[in-house]
Design a protein around this motif. Sequence first.
Motif, mmCIF file in Angstrom:
data_model
loop_
_atom_site.group_PDB
_atom_site.id
_atom_site.type_symbol
_atom_site.label_atom_id
_atom_site.label_comp_id
_atom_site.label_asym_id
_atom_site.label_seq_id
_atom_site.Cartn_x
_atom_site.Cartn_y
_atom_site.Cartn_z
ATOM 1 N N ASN A 1 -8.978 -1.246 -1.352
ATOM 2 C CA ASN A 1 -9.339 -1.347 -2.699
ATOM 3 C C ASN A 1 -8.944 -0.278 -3.788
ATOM 4 O O ASN A 1 -8.938 -0.105 -4.914
ATOM 5 C CB ASN A 1 -10.673 -1.596 -3.178
ATOM 6 C CG ASN A 1 -11.639 -0.698 -2.658
ATOM 7 O OD1 ASN A 1 -11.512 0.233 -1.574
ATOM 8 N ND2 ASN A 1 -12.776 -0.390 -3.542
ATOM 9 N N GLU A 2 -8.723 1.010 -3.162
ATOM 10 C CA GLU A 2 -8.186 2.055 -4.051
ATOM 11 C C GLU A 2 -6.682 2.534 -3.987
ATOM 12 O O GLU A 2 -6.372 3.083 -5.016
ATOM 13 C CB GLU A 2 -8.933 3.274 -3.663
ATOM 14 C CG GLU A 2 -10.570 2.975 -3.444
ATOM 15 C CD GLU A 2 -11.393 4.220 -2.915
ATOM 16 O OE1 GLU A 2 -10.713 5.020 -2.354
ATOM 17 O OE2 GLU A 2 -12.594 4.372 -3.014
ATOM 18 N N ILE A 3 -5.909 2.124 -3.133
ATOM 19 C CA ILE A 3 -4.573 2.516 -3.010
ATOM 20 C C ILE A 3 -3.377 1.439 -2.890
ATOM 21 O O ILE A 3 -2.499 1.586 -2.498
ATOM 22 C CB ILE A 3 -4.427 3.434 -1.768
ATOM 23 C CG1 ILE A 3 -5.191 2.978 -0.422
ATOM 24 C CG2 ILE A 3 -5.283 4.593 -2.023
ATOM 25 C CD1 ILE A 3 -4.519 2.075 0.399
ATOM 26 N N MET B 1 -4.445 12.931 -0.899
ATOM 27 C CA MET B 1 -3.994 11.801 -0.051
ATOM 28 C C MET B 1 -2.766 12.590 0.931
ATOM 29 O O MET B 1 -2.068 11.548 1.548
ATOM 30 C CB MET B 1 -3.503 10.622 -0.498
ATOM 31 C CG MET B 1 -4.732 10.059 -1.374
ATOM 32 S SD MET B 1 -4.289 8.498 -2.089
ATOM 33 C CE MET B 1 -3.074 8.908 -3.539
ATOM 34 N N ASN B 2 -2.638 13.871 0.959
ATOM 35 C CA ASN B 2 -1.512 14.392 1.832
ATOM 36 C C ASN B 2 -2.141 14.641 3.136
ATOM 37 O O ASN B 2 -3.498 15.099 3.231
ATOM 38 C CB ASN B 2 -0.877 15.648 1.153
ATOM 39 C CG ASN B 2 0.214 15.255 0.286
ATOM 40 O OD1 ASN B 2 0.628 14.367 0.362
ATOM 41 N ND2 ASN B 2 0.281 16.137 -0.790
ATOM 42 N N PHE C 1 0.601 -1.250 0.095
ATOM 43 C CA PHE C 1 -0.059 -0.166 -0.200
ATOM 44 C C PHE C 1 1.004 1.098 0.064
ATOM 45 O O PHE C 1 1.023 1.851 1.101
ATOM 46 C CB PHE C 1 -1.019 -0.054 1.243
ATOM 47 C CG PHE C 1 -1.906 -1.235 1.288
ATOM 48 C CD1 PHE C 1 -2.919 -1.724 0.626
ATOM 49 C CD2 PHE C 1 -1.628 -2.151 2.176
ATOM 50 C CE1 PHE C 1 -3.650 -2.522 0.579
ATOM 51 C CE2 PHE C 1 -2.206 -3.422 2.511
ATOM 52 C CZ PHE C 1 -3.242 -3.553 1.519
ATOM 53 N N PRO C 2 1.561 1.595 -1.391
ATOM 54 C CA PRO C 2 2.538 2.527 -1.092
ATOM 55 C C PRO C 2 1.946 3.917 -0.785
ATOM 56 O O PRO C 2 2.672 4.759 -0.166
ATOM 57 C CB PRO C 2 3.291 2.429 -2.381
ATOM 58 C CG PRO C 2 2.102 1.766 -3.211
ATOM 59 C CD PRO C 2 1.550 0.824 -2.375
ATOM 60 N N HIS C 3 0.754 4.294 -1.288
ATOM 61 C CA HIS C 3 0.199 5.788 -0.958
ATOM 62 C C HIS C 3 0.025 5.863 0.575
ATOM 63 O O HIS C 3 0.240 6.832 0.883
ATOM 64 C CB HIS C 3 -1.138 5.776 -1.589
ATOM 65 C CG HIS C 3 -1.017 5.686 -3.252
ATOM 66 N ND1 HIS C 3 -0.242 6.871 -3.620
ATOM 67 C CD2 HIS C 3 -1.534 5.056 -4.167
ATOM 68 C CE1 HIS C 3 -0.260 6.736 -5.193
ATOM 69 N NE2 HIS C 3 -1.183 5.565 -5.427
ATOM 70 N N VAL C 4 -0.506 4.506 1.149
ATOM 71 C CA VAL C 4 -0.533 4.846 2.565
ATOM 72 C C VAL C 4 0.765 4.931 3.268
ATOM 73 O O VAL C 4 0.833 5.743 4.245
ATOM 74 C CB VAL C 4 -1.200 3.601 3.288
ATOM 75 C CG1 VAL C 4 -1.207 3.509 4.635
ATOM 76 C CG2 VAL C 4 -2.740 3.326 2.524
ATOM 77 N N TYR C 5 1.715 4.306 3.011
ATOM 78 C CA TYR C 5 3.246 4.385 3.184
ATOM 79 C C TYR C 5 3.461 6.197 3.268
ATOM 80 O O TYR C 5 4.206 6.555 4.400
ATOM 81 C CB TYR C 5 4.034 3.605 2.707
ATOM 82 C CG TYR C 5 5.503 3.717 3.057
ATOM 83 C CD1 TYR C 5 6.250 2.813 4.021
ATOM 84 C CD2 TYR C 5 6.293 4.562 2.381
ATOM 85 C CE1 TYR C 5 7.405 2.711 4.446
ATOM 86 C CE2 TYR C 5 7.736 4.532 2.889
ATOM 87 C CZ TYR C 5 8.047 3.845 3.623
ATOM 88 O OH TYR C 5 9.690 3.981 4.214
#
Length: 340
Positions: A295-297, A149-150, A73-77
């Motif tokens: 399911n989105e990120i 997402m910031n 989940f790179p965007h979460v990271y």
Amino acid sequence: MEITFLQNIWFILVGVLLIGYAILDGFDLGVGILQFFTKKNEDRRVLINSIAPFWDGNEVWLLTGGGALFAAFPHVYATVFSGFYLAIMLLLVGLIFRAVCMEFRGQVESDAWREFWDKAFNFSSFLIALLLGVALGNIYTGIPLGEDMNYTGSFFTLLRPMPLLIGVTGLMMLVMQGALYLNIKTEGELQERAIKWSMASYKLFVVVLILTTAMVPVLTENNFQIFLSRWGAYPVILVILISLLVIPSFVKKGKYFGAFMASSVIIAAMFMVVALTIYPNLVVDSNDKFSMAINEISASEYTLKSMLIIALIGMPIVLAYTAYIYRVFKGKVKLDEHSY
């Protein structure tokens, strides 16, 4: 293998890695905090040597969890590590300084020297435990996110009442975990004190847990309702209650390993409370607009599948090695010329 299945598997695996870290590094953080309440150098050495063979291996679980989050989940990271930047830097400083304290305290034959490094060890253990609890509290409560997402808050946004309450609850939970671990590893007068510490920390944990639980519907009513609507909510609550009830009985009967395992179950159950509340999100937007659902990120299906194969090969090896180390160093702590 559908990507939805893989996304859910990695949601679970990241959680398992974080639970493993909280249970294993949790007890040595607790021991680090409890060392503050010892005065004799020999007792302090016993406490340090009770965790010496394990502490660095325990931290691998945190690194692995971070790595899994980055890959799956790179965007979460990116969001979490940039938004929690100052807190994470404090955490890293604490982790580094804690290791330095253990190595440096015995390098000079000086009471003042040892006292300085011991106090630094205590403080860094306290800081790490509190920061981890507050971080979990923010994941549970949610943080302000923008459309890109910031993270849109500040460092002080992370210090809201609910995350702080959860942070203190987590802190007391790890102190209890450390005290129960010391019941297993110490003997004689020091063990008697460890038993007193375990019961005192248990009582404080129960009080703080009740307070935090009472404040959940007040400060995060939506989270409270979401959790209770999940199919696993009541079994998790039951597990927590049973574990809380058996700990004093186990300690009184001298079943210290059983008490430690019950405490470990509580830690795992607390993470399950958070997971059941935020799912299918990994990061919840406190403004309820831009939450980051798995399911989105997530990464691509190929990445998730490849990582799962690696995990299925690597995890049994890690578990076997961990079990082996704990088996080799089981029993009471005995100091010798090679000890810290």
